[in-house]
Design an enzyme around this catalytic site. Structure first.
Site, PDB file in Angstrom:
ATOM      1  N   ASN A 105       1.009  -1.134  -0.017  1.00  0.00           N
ATOM      2  CA  ASN A 105      -0.117  -0.007   0.082  1.00  0.00           C
ATOM      3  C   ASN A 105       0.798   1.246   0.070  1.00  0.00           C
ATOM      4  OD1 ASN A 105      -2.779   1.017   0.234  1.00  0.00           O
ATOM      5  ND2 ASN A 105      -1.987   2.420   1.769  1.00  0.00           N
ATOM      6  N   TYR A 122       0.247  10.245   4.069  1.00  0.00           N
ATOM      7  CA  TYR A 122       0.002  10.674   5.415  1.00  0.00           C
ATOM      8  C   TYR A 122       0.753  11.559   5.892  1.00  0.00           C
ATOM      9  CZ  TYR A 122      -2.039   5.933   4.286  1.00  0.00           C
ATOM     10  OH  TYR A 122      -2.521   4.734   3.744  1.00  0.00           O
ATOM     11  N   TRP A 128      -1.863   8.296   9.873  1.00  0.00           N
ATOM     12  CA  TRP A 128      -2.762   7.592   9.054  1.00  0.00           C
ATOM     13  C   TRP A 128      -4.241   7.528   9.654  1.00  0.00           C
ATOM     14  CZ3 TRP A 128       1.475   3.425   8.116  1.00  0.00           C
ATOM     15  CH2 TRP A 128       1.823   2.892   9.257  1.00  0.00           C
ATOM     16  N   GLU A 159      -0.914   0.997  -5.281  1.00  0.00           N
ATOM     17  CA  GLU A 159      -0.969   2.333  -5.831  1.00  0.00           C
ATOM     18  C   GLU A 159       0.257   2.481  -6.942  1.00  0.00           C
ATOM     19  OE1 GLU A 159      -1.457   1.647  -2.599  1.00  0.00           O
ATOM     20  OE2 GLU A 159      -3.475   3.053  -2.201  1.00  0.00           O
ATOM     21  N   ASP A 209      -5.385  22.299   8.973  1.00  0.00           N
ATOM     22  CA  ASP A 209      -5.428  21.080   7.943  1.00  0.00           C
ATOM     23  C   ASP A 209      -6.296  21.721   6.659  1.00  0.00           C
ATOM     24  OD1 ASP A 209      -5.615  18.441   7.070  1.00  0.00           O
ATOM     25  OD2 ASP A 209      -5.778  17.638   9.247  1.00  0.00           O
TER      26      ASP A 209
HETATM   27  C1  FMN Z   1      -1.614  16.698   0.502  1.00  0.00           C
HETATM   28  C2  FMN Z   1      -2.417  15.509   1.093  1.00  0.00           C
HETATM   29  C3  FMN Z   1      -2.179  15.076   2.707  1.00  0.00           C
HETATM   30  C4  FMN Z   1      -2.865  14.285   3.133  1.00  0.00           C
HETATM   31  N1  FMN Z   1      -2.579  13.886   4.531  1.00  0.00           N
HETATM   32  C5  FMN Z   1      -3.280  12.948   5.023  1.00  0.00           C
HETATM   33  C6  FMN Z   1      -3.045  12.673   6.289  1.00  0.00           C
HETATM   34  O1  FMN Z   1      -2.216  13.308   7.187  1.00  0.00           O
HETATM   35  N2  FMN Z   1      -3.834  11.606   6.802  1.00  0.00           N
HETATM   36  C7  FMN Z   1      -4.435  10.683   6.219  1.00  0.00           C
HETATM   37  O2  FMN Z   1      -5.215   9.635   6.493  1.00  0.00           O
HETATM   38  N3  FMN Z   1      -4.800  11.036   4.829  1.00  0.00           N
HETATM   39  C8  FMN Z   1      -4.586  12.097   4.188  1.00  0.00           C
HETATM   40  N4  FMN Z   1      -4.399  12.367   2.832  1.00  0.00           N
HETATM   41  C9  FMN Z   1      -5.410  11.628   2.227  1.00  0.00           C
HETATM   42  C10 FMN Z   1      -4.787  10.237   1.762  1.00  0.00           C
HETATM   43  O3  FMN Z   1      -3.633  10.467   1.099  1.00  0.00           O
HETATM   44  C11 FMN Z   1      -5.742   9.558   0.752  1.00  0.00           C
HETATM   45  O4  FMN Z   1      -6.882   9.220   1.496  1.00  0.00           O
HETATM   46  C12 FMN Z   1      -5.123   8.247   0.178  1.00  0.00           C
HETATM   47  O5  FMN Z   1      -6.253   7.674  -0.452  1.00  0.00           O
HETATM   48  C13 FMN Z   1      -4.739   7.593   1.395  1.00  0.00           C
HETATM   49  O6  FMN Z   1      -4.224   6.081   0.775  1.00  0.00           O
HETATM   50  P1  FMN Z   1      -4.734   4.719   1.218  1.00  0.00           P
HETATM   51  O7  FMN Z   1      -6.221   4.899   0.440  1.00  0.00           O
HETATM   52  O8  FMN Z   1      -4.141   3.607   0.577  1.00  0.00           O
HETATM   53  O9  FMN Z   1      -4.904   4.796   2.563  1.00  0.00           O
HETATM   54  C14 FMN Z   1      -3.744  13.604   2.395  1.00  0.00           C
HETATM   55  C15 FMN Z   1      -3.813  13.791   0.983  1.00  0.00           C
HETATM   56  C16 FMN Z   1      -3.307  14.752   0.554  1.00  0.00           C
HETATM   57  C17 FMN Z   1      -3.354  15.163  -0.984  1.00  0.00           C
HETATM   58 MN    MN Z   2      -4.332   2.012  -0.706  1.00  0.00          MN
END
Ligand code: FMN
Ligand code: MN
Length: 499
Positions: free
Chosen positions: A167, A171, A185, A228, A277
Site C-alpha cells: 500500500n 499521510y 494515517w 498504488e 488542515d
Molecule cells: C496533501 C495531502 C495530505 C494528506 N494527508 C493525509 C493525512 O495526514 N492522513 C490521512 O489519513 N490521509 C491524508 N491524505 C489523504 C490520503 O492520502 C488519501 O486518503 C489516500 O487515499 C490514502 O491512501 P490509502 O487509500 O492507501 O490509505 C492526504 C492527501 C493529500 C493530497
Molecule cells: Mn491504498
C-alpha cells in the site's frame, strides 16, 4: 518522466517554475508565499536556500490545472479518466484493427506492475543510526499553531502483513526529533489497517520527491488490495522502478529524491497535532503512532518536496480534482446511471458531491445517493445534490438553480446517517454523523409531483439568427453576452477553479 528532476525540467521548459534564491524560512514564511502564489494561479516554486536546511524545497508543483495536465501528459484531466475507462470497458475485439488496439490496452496493463532493479540513485547517500537527521531537510512548519514541522507530501509504503500486498498512502508526518515522526494515517486508511493487522512492529518506508504521477498515486483512494504503484505504472505507461531498502524489507522507488526507512510499533502512540488542515481549521491533537527512522537515503543534492494545505483553495485542490476525474469511469462502472460528478474544492471534497444522473425510475436519485454513501472513500460524503443528466455539475450557478427550483424540501431532502471524515469537526461524535441528500431532479407523478412545467429555452432558429446578426446590433461589449449575462461569477469562479 522518470523522476522529480525530469518533472522539474518540464516545468522549467514550460515556464511553470520559478527558482527562489533568496533565503526563505520553512517556518511559516514559505506558507505565506505559497498561499499567495497558489491563489493567484502562480508557478511552482523551487526554494534554493531554505533557512537552516541543506536541501532545496519544491512546492506548488501541482497548483494549477495546466500543471496537473502536464504531469499526466494530457490536454485535460478527463483524458486520464478515459484511459482508465478504455481498460475497464474492454470488450472482446472484432476484426484485426480492434485486436491491435486491444493489444495496446493489454500492454498498458502489462507495464503497470512495478519492477525491481538492482541499484538506484536514491542510495547515493545513506545515513544510518545516529547519522539520520531530519533537520537536514527544509521541513515546513505550515501554520502558526502547528507545534512542529510536518512532512506533507510523503508516499508512505507498507505491506499488509496477512498477504504481503503493498500500500502507498499520503499521510502527513509531524517531526518529533532528528529520527522520529508521527504517522497520521486516519481511521479509514489502508496504511493504518496494515499497521493494525501486525502483531508487533510494521516496517515502513517513506518516499519523498517522485515523478508527479507516482507522487499523485499515493493520494489516490484505491481499494485496499490494489497497489498504488501499479496504478502509477499504468498511468505513466512505464513501470515504477524499485530497489530493495537497506534496513527494511520493503522495496522503494529507485529514483526517489529521499527515502526514510524505519518501523512503527503497534503500541507506541503519542499526541500528534494540532495541525492547520485541509478542512481550513486546526485539527485537534489526537493519539497517532510513532515512526522510527532507521535509515535516510538520498540522491546527491536531493530536492525535498512539500505542499501546504489550509483553507481551500490550496495546491491539494488539484490532486483532488485529478482523483475526481480519474475515478469517474470506475464509479460509472458500478453506478452506470451517473453521468458526471463534481466535488467542489470549497467543500473540502468530503462535504459536498454534486452528481448528474440519467433518471429512469421513481426514486432513482435516492438510489444514487445511497450508492455514493456506500462507495469507497465517497462513502464519507456529507451532502449530495442529485441533478438530471443535462445539468452541468461543474456549473455551480446551474446547480443552485435546480437545487432551488426543483426541490420541495419536505419531499426531496433525504436525511441519513453514516461514517464521516476523520477530520470533520461538525458532528456531535467523531467519525459518525448526519448525511444530507437533495434530490434536485425533475419529479415524476409517481414521486408525488404535479405536472412538471417545461423549462424555458429559446428556439435554435432565433439563436442562430442572433448569432449571425450580432454585429448588426452595434451592442459591442456586453459582459457575458454569450450566455445572456448570467453566470459571470460562476464563470470566473470556474476559471479560477479549473485553470
Ligand atoms: C496533501 C495531502 C495530505 C494528506 N494527508 C493525509 C493525512 O495526514 N492522513 C490521512 O489519513 N490521509 C491524508 N491524505 C489523504 C490520503 O492520502 C488519501 O486518503 C489516500 O487515499 C490514502 O491512501 P490509502 O487509500 O492507501 O490509505 C492526504 C492527501 C493529500 C493530497
Ligand atoms: Mn491504498
Amino acid at each position: 518522466m522518470r523522476d522529480l528532476r525530469d518533472w522539474i525540467a518540464v516545468l522549467e521548459r514550460e515556464g511553470e517554475l520559478v527558482r527562489v534564491s533568496a533565503e526563505v524560512d520553512p517556518d511559516l514564511e514559505v506558507t505565506e508565499i505559497v498561499d499567495r502564489t497558489v491563489k493567484a494561479g502562480g508557478p511552482a516554486l523551487l526554494f534554493e536556500n531554505p533557512k537552516g536546511a541543506k536541501h532545496p524545497l519544491l512546492i506548488n508543483q501541482f497548483g494549477t490545472e495546466r500543471r496537473m495536465c502536464l504531469a499526466f501528459g494530457v490536454e485535460q484531466l478527463d483524458d486520464v479518466g478515459r484511459k482508465v475507462s478504455d481498460v475497464l470497458e474492454m470488450q472482446p475485439p472484432q476484426g484485426l484493427m480492434d485486436k491491435v488496439r486491444g493489444l495496446q490496452k493489454l500492454k498498458s496493463i502489462a507495464d503497470a506492475r512495478a519492477t525491481t532493479v538492482r541499484k538506484g540513485p536514491v542510495h547515493e547517500v545513506v545515513l544510518q543510526g545516529d547519522d539520520v537527521d531530519l533537520t537536514l531537510l527544509p521541513i515546513q512548519r505550515c501554520w502558526p499553531d502547528d507545534p512542529a514541522p510536518f512532512i506533507t507530501l510523503p508516499a508512505v509504503i507498507t505491506h499488509d502483513p496477512r498477504n504481503g500486498v503493498r500500500n502507498v498512502g499520503m499521510y502527513r508526518m509531524q517531526v518529533i526529533d532528528r529520527a522520529t515522526t508521527f504517522m497520521h494515517w486516519q481511521i479509514h486508511k489502508d496504511g493504518r489497517a496494515d499497521w493494525l493487522a501486525t502483531d508487533g512492529r510494521i516496517p515502513v518506508a517513506v518516499a519523498l520527491g517522485l515523478d508527479p504521477i507516482t507522487a499523485y498515486s499515493a493520494s489516490a483512494p484505491l481499494p485496499h488490495h490494489i497497489d498504488e504503484f501499479m496504478m502509477a505504472g499504468f498511468l505513466r505507461g512505464a513501470p515504477v522502478e524499485l530497489v530493495k531498502g537497506i534496513t527494511v524489507d520493503i522495496e522503494v522507488p529507485a529514483h526517489a529524491e529521499i527515502v526514510l526507512e524505519g518501523y512503527i510499533d503497534k503500541d507506541e502512540l503519542g499526541q500528534e497535532g494540532p495541525f492547520g488542515d485541509h478542512t481550513g481549521f486546526y485539527t485537534p491533537s489526537e493519539p497517532f503512532p510513532v515512526f522510527h527512522v532507521t535509515a535516510m537515503t538520498m540522491r546527491r543534492d536531493a530536492i525535498y518536496p512539500s505542499i501546504v494545505v489550509g483553507k481551500p483553495p490550496q495546491e491539494d485542490a488539484w490532486l483532488g480534482k485529478a482523483t475526481e476525474r480519474i475515478f469517474l469511469p470506475a464509479i460509472r462502472a458500478t453506478v452506470p446511471e451517473i453521468v458526471d460528478y463534481d466535488l467542489p474544492v470549497a467543500g473540502g471534497f468530503h462535504n459536498c458531491c454534486i452528481v448528474s444522473i440519467k433518471k429512469a425510475f421513481p426514486g432513482h436519485a435516492q438510489k444514487v445517493m445511497h450508492a455514493i454513501w456506500g462507495l469507497g472513500m465517497l462513502s464519507l460524503t456529507k451532502s449530495i445534490i442529485v441533478v438530471d443528466a443535462h445539468v452541468d455539475v461543474h456549473d455551480y450557478q446551474q446547480v443552485l438553480f435546480y437545487a432551488g427550483a426543483n426541490v420541495d424540501p419536505k419531499r426531496d431532502v433525504v436525511l441519513s446517517e453514516g461514517p464521516l471524515d476523520h477530520l470533520d469537526h461538525a458532528p456531535e461524535r467523531q467519525f459518525i454523523g448526519g448525511k444530507l441528500g437533495i434530490d434536485a431532479t425533475a419529479k415524476w407523478p409517481e414521486e408525488g409531483a404535479r405536472p412538471w412545467p417545461e423549462e424555458i429555452e429559446m428556439s435554435p432558429e432565433i439563436r442562430d439568427l442572433v448569432d449571425r446578426r450580432w454585429a448588426d446590433y452595434g451592442i459591442e461589449s456586453v459582459p457575458g453576452a454569450a450566455d445572456g449575462g448570467v453566470g459571470q461569477t460562476s464563470r470566473s469562479l470556474r476559471q479560477l477553479l479549473r485553470r
